[in-house]
Design a protein around this motif. Structure first.
Motif, PDB file in Angstrom:
ATOM      1  N   PRO A 135      10.564   8.459   1.866  1.00 36.97           N
ATOM      2  CA  PRO A 135      11.863   8.008   1.351  1.00 36.97           C
ATOM      3  C   PRO A 135      11.744   6.844   0.359  1.00 36.97           C
ATOM      4  N   ILE A 136      10.782   5.961   0.552  1.00 31.39           N
ATOM      5  CA  ILE A 136      10.630   4.849  -0.389  1.00 31.39           C
ATOM      6  C   ILE A 136      10.281   5.378  -1.774  1.00 31.39           C
ATOM      7  N   SER A 137       9.304   6.263  -1.858  1.00 32.19           N
ATOM      8  CA  SER A 137       8.909   6.794  -3.168  1.00 32.19           C
ATOM      9  C   SER A 137      10.038   7.618  -3.791  1.00 32.19           C
ATOM     10  N   ALA A 138      10.763   8.381  -2.976  1.00 35.59           N
ATOM     11  CA  ALA A 138      11.886   9.169  -3.505  1.00 35.59           C
ATOM     12  C   ALA A 138      12.979   8.242  -4.049  1.00 35.59           C
ATOM     13  N   ILE A 139      13.311   7.210  -3.311  1.00 35.73           N
ATOM     14  CA  ILE A 139      14.356   6.277  -3.745  1.00 35.73           C
ATOM     15  C   ILE A 139      13.949   5.561  -5.030  1.00 35.73           C
ATOM     16  N   LEU A 140      12.699   5.102  -5.084  1.00 34.48           N
ATOM     17  CA  LEU A 140      12.259   4.332  -6.253  1.00 34.48           C
ATOM     18  C   LEU A 140      12.137   5.198  -7.509  1.00 34.48           C
ATOM     19  N   SER A 141      11.997   6.501  -7.344  1.00 32.82           N
ATOM     20  CA  SER A 141      11.892   7.379  -8.519  1.00 32.82           C
ATOM     21  C   SER A 141      13.186   8.154  -8.787  1.00 32.82           C
TER      22      SER A 141
ATOM     23  N   ALA B  11      15.211   1.011  -0.919  1.00 35.56           N
ATOM     24  CA  ALA B  11      13.783   1.142  -0.599  1.00 35.56           C
ATOM     25  C   ALA B  11      13.321  -0.015   0.286  1.00 35.56           C
ATOM     26  N   LEU B  12      13.839  -1.201   0.032  1.00 37.20           N
ATOM     27  CA  LEU B  12      13.511  -2.364   0.860  1.00 37.20           C
ATOM     28  C   LEU B  12      13.915  -2.132   2.309  1.00 37.20           C
ATOM     29  N   ILE B  13      15.082  -1.581   2.517  1.00 38.59           N
ATOM     30  CA  ILE B  13      15.544  -1.296   3.883  1.00 38.59           C
ATOM     31  C   ILE B  13      14.557  -0.352   4.580  1.00 38.59           C
ATOM     32  N   CYS B  14      14.095   0.660   3.855  1.00 44.40           N
ATOM     33  CA  CYS B  14      13.095   1.578   4.429  1.00 44.40           C
ATOM     34  C   CYS B  14      11.786   0.844   4.720  1.00 44.40           C
ATOM     35  N   ALA B  15      11.375  -0.035   3.822  1.00 48.77           N
ATOM     36  CA  ALA B  15      10.116  -0.763   3.990  1.00 48.77           C
ATOM     37  C   ALA B  15      10.183  -1.751   5.152  1.00 48.77           C
ATOM     38  N   LEU B  16      11.378  -2.222   5.465  1.00 46.91           N
ATOM     39  CA  LEU B  16      11.513  -3.183   6.567  1.00 46.91           C
ATOM     40  C   LEU B  16      11.367  -2.520   7.939  1.00 46.91           C
TER      41      LEU B  16
ATOM     42  N   ARG C  58      11.232  12.868 -10.371  1.00 50.05           N
ATOM     43  CA  ARG C  58      11.262  12.214  -9.054  1.00 50.05           C
ATOM     44  C   ARG C  58       9.959  12.506  -8.329  1.00 50.05           C
ATOM     45  N   ALA C  59       9.602  11.606  -7.422  1.00 49.13           N
ATOM     46  CA  ALA C  59       8.326  11.775  -6.709  1.00 49.13           C
ATOM     47  C   ALA C  59       8.499  11.467  -5.231  1.00 49.13           C
ATOM     48  N   ILE C  60       7.737  12.165  -4.448  1.00 47.21           N
ATOM     49  CA  ILE C  60       7.603  11.847  -3.026  1.00 47.21           C
ATOM     50  C   ILE C  60       6.116  11.716  -2.778  1.00 47.21           C
ATOM     51  N   SER C  61       5.732  10.583  -2.252  1.00 45.40           N
ATOM     52  CA  SER C  61       4.302  10.388  -2.013  1.00 45.40           C
ATOM     53  C   SER C  61       4.052  10.010  -0.568  1.00 45.40           C
ATOM     54  N   LEU C  62       2.901  10.419  -0.119  1.00 51.48           N
ATOM     55  CA  LEU C  62       2.401  10.051   1.201  1.00 51.48           C
ATOM     56  C   LEU C  62       0.942   9.645   1.029  1.00 51.48           C
ATOM     57  N   GLY C  63       0.533   8.667   1.759  1.00 47.40           N
ATOM     58  CA  GLY C  63      -0.856   8.244   1.699  1.00 47.40           C
ATOM     59  C   GLY C  63      -1.287   7.650   3.023  1.00 47.40           C
ATOM     60  N   PHE C  64      -2.529   7.831   3.297  1.00 48.52           N
ATOM     61  CA  PHE C  64      -3.104   7.299   4.530  1.00 48.52           C
ATOM     62  C   PHE C  64      -4.487   6.795   4.150  1.00 48.52           C
ATOM     63  N   GLY C  65      -4.692   5.491   4.246  1.00 44.59           N
ATOM     64  CA  GLY C  65      -5.928   4.918   3.753  1.00 44.59           C
ATOM     65  C   GLY C  65      -6.787   4.277   4.823  1.00 44.59           C
ATOM     66  N   SER C  66      -7.858   3.681   4.353  1.00 45.20           N
ATOM     67  CA  SER C  66      -8.802   3.049   5.268  1.00 45.20           C
ATOM     68  C   SER C  66      -8.163   1.874   6.015  1.00 45.20           C
TER      69      SER C  66
ATOM     70  N   ASP D 150       0.829  -1.201   0.000  1.00 46.22           N
ATOM     71  CA  ASP D 150       0.000   0.000   0.000  1.00 46.22           C
ATOM     72  C   ASP D 150       0.862   1.248   0.000  1.00 46.22           C
ATOM     73  N   HIS D 151       0.345   2.287  -0.647  1.00 44.73           N
ATOM     74  CA  HIS D 151       0.903   3.637  -0.589  1.00 44.73           C
ATOM     75  C   HIS D 151       2.317   3.747  -1.145  1.00 44.73           C
ATOM     76  N   LEU D 152       2.690   2.911  -2.084  1.00 44.86           N
ATOM     77  CA  LEU D 152       4.032   3.018  -2.647  1.00 44.86           C
ATOM     78  C   LEU D 152       4.184   4.320  -3.425  1.00 44.86           C
ATOM     79  N   GLY D 153       3.172   4.689  -4.209  1.00 47.41           N
ATOM     80  CA  GLY D 153       3.171   5.979  -4.878  1.00 47.41           C
ATOM     81  C   GLY D 153       3.897   6.022  -6.201  1.00 47.41           C
ATOM     82  N   VAL D 154       4.829   5.142  -6.422  1.00 47.84           N
ATOM     83  CA  VAL D 154       5.563   5.103  -7.687  1.00 47.84           C
ATOM     84  C   VAL D 154       5.655   3.649  -8.145  1.00 47.84           C
ATOM     85  N   PRO D 155       5.807   3.451  -9.452  1.00 46.62           N
ATOM     86  CA  PRO D 155       5.894   2.070  -9.941  1.00 46.62           C
ATOM     87  C   PRO D 155       7.148   1.360  -9.408  1.00 46.62           C
ATOM     88  N   LEU D 156       6.981   0.114  -9.096  1.00 45.66           N
ATOM     89  CA  LEU D 156       8.106  -0.723  -8.665  1.00 45.66           C
ATOM     90  C   LEU D 156       8.184  -1.874  -9.654  1.00 45.66           C
ATOM     91  N   ASP D 157       9.202  -1.807 -10.506  1.00 45.86           N
ATOM     92  CA  ASP D 157       9.439  -2.884 -11.456  1.00 45.86           C
ATOM     93  C   ASP D 157      10.938  -3.001 -11.682  1.00 45.86           C
TER      94      ASP D 157
END
Length: 183
Positions: A128-134, A69-74, A142-150, A51-58
């Protein structure tokens, strides 16, 4: 040898099963997250989603960036692991008939705290994850995204419920101990 009621036996079995599931989750959560970041194209077929990655991960994202980005996600995943390990501990206490002990209350409190902290750290780490991935896309892309969902709101609500239940159980235990001392 003490006799156990059918409900106590059922609680013990269910608690052991849930302890096993919690331990499995403890191992699977970081493994799945690692697979998503390290092998994004292959994991897409498995429909793993963060959730909330904000940028494509491929695979077009350089490997070194995916590792960063993985280190940040962990970091938020570590809180999920703490919650799962605390649940495992709690369920093992329940399986032994240890429902109202301080150790059981402590484990339940740890679950609530870990859930709260995991949502907060998940939100914080999105930038930081979205910034690193972009980053490899260069300036202007480059992108920085934030999201807060249900899902985040649900997790916070569940954490609050768990915290209140832990406090109610602790208070009930305190009152029972106090009443026992009068007899």
């Amino acid at each position: 040898m003490p006799e156990f009621s059918q409900s106590q036996i059922s609680l013990a079995r269910l608690s052991r099963l849930m302890a096993w599931f919690s331990a499995a989750g403890f191992v699977l959560v970081p493994a799945i997250i690692a697979v998503i970041f390290l092998y994004p194209d292959q994991s897409a077929a498995l429909m793993f989603k963060l959730d909330h990655l904000g940028v494509p991960l491929d695979s077009s994202v350089p490997f070194a960036y995916r590792v960063a980005a993985l280190i940040c996600a962990l970091i938020p995943a570590a809180f999920t692991m703490w919650a799962l390990w605390s649940l495992r501990t709690l369920f093992l206490h329940y399986a032994q008939g240890d429902v109202f002990s301080r150790a059981a209350f402590s484990a339940l409190n740890h679950v609530a705290i870990a859930l709260f902290a995991g949502v907060i750290m998940g939100f914080v780490m999105q930038a930081p994850i979205s910034a690193i991935l972009s980053w490899h896309l260069g300036a202007g892309h480059r992108a920085i995204s934030l999201g807060f969902g249900s899902g985040d709101i649900s997790t916070l609500f569940i954490a609050g419920v768990v915290l209140v239940i832990a406090r109610v159980m602790a208070e009930a235990r305190r009152v029972a101990d106090e009443n026992e001392s009068f007899v």
